[in-house]
Design a protein around this motif. Sequence first.
Motif, short mmCIF file in Angstrom:
data_model
loop_
_atom_site.label_atom_id
_atom_site.label_comp_id
_atom_site.label_asym_id
_atom_site.label_seq_id
_atom_site.Cartn_x
_atom_site.Cartn_y
_atom_site.Cartn_z
N PHE A 96 0.92 -1.29 0.16
CA PHE A 96 -0.07 -0.15 0.10
C PHE A 96 0.91 1.21 0.01
O PHE A 96 0.63 2.11 -0.84
CB PHE A 96 -0.86 0.00 1.08
CG PHE A 96 -2.39 -0.87 1.03
CD1 PHE A 96 -3.13 -0.39 0.11
CD2 PHE A 96 -2.53 -2.03 1.66
CE1 PHE A 96 -4.33 -1.30 -0.34
CE2 PHE A 96 -3.69 -2.75 1.52
CZ PHE A 96 -4.52 -2.52 0.57
N TYR A 97 1.65 1.22 0.97
CA TYR A 97 2.98 2.30 0.92
C TYR A 97 3.52 2.74 -0.38
O TYR A 97 3.42 3.78 -0.96
CB TYR A 97 3.87 2.01 2.06
CG TYR A 97 5.15 3.05 1.80
CD1 TYR A 97 4.73 4.30 2.24
CD2 TYR A 97 6.18 2.69 1.50
CE1 TYR A 97 6.02 5.34 2.26
CE2 TYR A 97 7.50 3.63 1.40
CZ TYR A 97 7.18 4.94 1.81
OH TYR A 97 8.30 5.68 1.92
N ARG A 99 2.25 1.85 -3.22
CA ARG A 99 1.13 2.20 -4.39
C ARG A 99 1.08 3.77 -4.11
O ARG A 99 0.93 4.37 -5.00
CB ARG A 99 0.01 1.25 -4.19
CG ARG A 99 -1.22 1.56 -4.88
CD ARG A 99 -2.36 0.84 -4.50
NE ARG A 99 -3.57 1.30 -4.80
CZ ARG A 99 -4.47 0.55 -5.39
NH1 ARG A 99 -4.39 -0.81 -5.65
NH2 ARG A 99 -5.87 1.03 -5.88
N ARG A 100 0.89 4.00 -2.82
CA ARG A 100 0.48 5.60 -2.86
C ARG A 100 1.84 6.57 -3.06
O ARG A 100 1.74 7.53 -3.68
CB ARG A 100 -0.01 5.60 -1.19
CG ARG A 100 -0.93 6.85 -1.00
CD ARG A 100 -1.37 6.79 0.51
NE ARG A 100 -0.08 7.56 1.12
CZ ARG A 100 0.20 6.65 2.37
NH1 ARG A 100 -0.19 5.71 2.96
NH2 ARG A 100 1.32 7.30 3.11
N ALA A 101 3.02 6.01 -2.59
CA ALA A 101 4.18 7.01 -2.79
C ALA A 101 5.00 6.69 -3.88
O ALA A 101 5.80 7.62 -4.15
CB ALA A 101 5.19 6.57 -1.47
N HIS A 102 4.71 5.98 -4.65
CA HIS A 102 5.52 5.75 -5.92
C HIS A 102 5.50 7.09 -6.82
O HIS A 102 4.46 7.68 -7.20
CB HIS A 102 5.10 4.45 -6.78
CG HIS A 102 6.24 4.08 -7.60
ND1 HIS A 102 6.52 4.72 -8.92
CD2 HIS A 102 7.12 3.13 -7.46
CE1 HIS A 102 7.66 4.14 -9.34
NE2 HIS A 102 7.86 3.02 -8.68
N GLY A 105 3.54 7.14 -9.94
CA GLY A 105 2.34 6.71 -9.92
C GLY A 105 2.06 5.27 -10.51
O GLY A 105 1.22 4.91 -11.26
N SER A 107 0.99 1.90 -10.82
CA SER A 107 -0.25 1.25 -10.61
C SER A 107 -0.09 -0.06 -9.96
O SER A 107 0.56 -0.84 -10.72
CB SER A 107 -1.59 1.22 -11.62
OG SER A 107 -0.96 0.63 -12.71
#
Length: 744
Positions: A96-97, A99-102, A105, A107
Amino acid sequence: MTANERTITSPHLLLLPPGIMSAAWAIYGFPIDKIGAGLITLAIITVFFSAFLRIELPRTDLHLTISDALVFLSLLFYGGEVAIILAMLEAGCSSFYVRRAHPTGLSMSKKTILTNILIAGFSTFVTASVIEMLFGTPETVWRGGDNTLLLSLLAVMALTQFASNTFLAAAYVAGKTGRKLLDVWNEYCFNALVLFCSGAVMAGLSAKALRQIDMVQFVLAVGFFGLIYVTFKRYTDDVKRSTSRADESEVVRADQAEVHIAELKHFVDELTKTAEELGESRERFRHAAFHDPLTNLPNRHYIVELIDRLLSDASSGPHGEFAVLLLNLNRFRAINDSLGHPTGDRIIRHVAKRLGELPHEGAVIGHFGGDEYAVILPNLQGSQTAIDFADAAARSIADVVRFKGRQVYTSAKIGIVPSSAGYDSAHHILRDADLALYSAKDKQKNWMIFDKTMHSSAVSMQQLETDLRYAIVCNELETFYQPIVDLEKLTLHGFEALVRWNHPSRGFILPNDFIPMSEDTGLVIPMTLQILRTACTQIVEWQNSAPANKLLTVSVNLSGKHFSDAGLVGQISTILTETKIDPECLKLEITESSTMEDTENTIEKLRQIRSLGVKLSIDDFGTGYSSLSYLHRFPIDTLKIDRSFVSSMDEAAENDEIVRTIMALAKTLKLNVVAEGIETVQQLTNLQRLGCEYGQGYLFSRPLPAGKIAAMIEEPGRWQNLVSETNFNPEALNSDYLESKFTN
Ligand code: C2E
Ligand code: MG
Ligand code: MG
């Protein structure tokens, strides 16, 4: 390590059973009794913070995390069940981390997150099972103090976790993409070995530490190391930032370097182009400096350089002899004036072409401007080749030229200089070629080869010029008078003034020997003015000596050069005023050739002279091919039949015809006729028969100095018995006899 970095996105269903089985096994066997401050702290750090506690290694795609170390630690401390649960929770959280912080973006689908969780759970299950199998309860190993055993455990743990985790991840990707498992593993997973090993080492060290301290102290130590980590992370972030800045500026620099290289290339291209253009324009300048623009042939500079080069070649080795030919077109000025300059230019080009077509290997044709050409003939064997070339050139040039249906004739005189005469400078060769050319003109030959006498005659011509200058100033020139007789009445009509030069060392010099030179040097003008002034003054004196002489005329010769001089009309007018001669009694004689050159200007000049009241004669008529179509437009009074026609009158009957035709022409144009060069009574009677009004010649008198004319003026009818007298006395036909009769 997690599978998210490896961008795994699908089939996950195969992983579902082992993953769920692992989770179920862990939950079932979870050691509730071990839940305490230590486990909770470890779980919180593992699940929530380990994902943040990552250190990315600059210039690699690896990052160290402590999540693997913490999972291993939990395995060592609390057993496989706790490790499986923590591993699965950590995988979910860090996915999750990520996915959020990349930053780009990336996906990451829920399926991928689930896959990551399942892989983490199952691989930890495999590891825990292998450890259990090989070493029994791990806690006993690290608590036991046997470092070798602990190291073996840690190694097996790292390798098993690495093998199972990366195998599952690679199998998943290979299944999804259809690529070979080994290729995928090699590309994505191999590097992870270092992460698992470092995780195992960290776990081992932590376990060792925990043997000394309790969990709270451990947590405090972890906090302490956390602080060190934060500091270290800031440091690595800084390093990363400056690395990326360095990379960026490297990119910028690379871009700038590329721009500079492009600019440099452009600059070099421009320079090359400019250098080429410079080279071309230098070539153009050089060509212009060494070529004549009208014919595009080598000019004088070029020819001079070439001759000098041939001379120096000849002096440095046994090179062939060469010859220089100088060509001059005859009467080119007349062509230019009568047909116009464009036609003149075409003739110049045409002659250049004809010269170029003559066969001689290596011949160089040059144009010196105007009507002068030069030819250099290299590789000669004696001068005969040069003579043959000159003959061929003269013949070719004399061939008719056709322009726009018009036929134009020209011809050339050629001076030849062979290099064998031992020259050391082009100027000397050209000077001698010029002398040979003038000699050819003088002797009416097509060509002349230079010889040393030409040089001495040029030198003496130079001396003559100096002497003539002096003679004009010092009044060494004398005016002689030849009577012009009324052929019908055989009485004195007037005189022709003829110049004589009494040279202090050479004696009497006849006009034909110095007038051409005086024309070339311009001395003819002051000389003729002197004769004109003297003759006018003299005739006025004779006119005043007796009323019967009032109508005596005097004829003065004008050269073509003087005729075209702008000051002529003013000069005549001044002399008329000064000498007070009746203008009607003065006749100016212009040769036929000088009227031909520029007909319109000639007509205008003749008109101006005529407006002064002066009479005009065409001298030597019949020798100059004057255009009869113009003759009627010339404001003239008299035609003087050339001596050649008169002298040949008694040789053949057809020569009478020429004189007869001239008489008829003069009658039509209402002109008087004077016959020149009457030497015999036969000529006189023929001319009388043809109705010729006036005549002069040795039959009546040679030209005499003024002092010897008095008797003639006193006895103007002295020739009246001439016909009967000479008929009986053949000696009287001898002009010397006649002259002696008057001079003695
Ligand atoms: P011209 O004007 O045709 O003069 C006639 C020439 O024929 C004179 O030659 C004269 O001596 C010569 N002559 C006359 N009668 C006879 C004859 O019966 N038999 C022969 N064999 N010759 C005869 P001269 O004096 O030697 O002059 C030659 C030419 O020089 C003149 O030809 C004229 O064109 C030119 N000239 C003479 N004096 C002057 C002058 O003061 N100024 C200029 N510009 N030219 C002059
Ligand atoms: Mg004359
Ligand atoms: Mg004459």
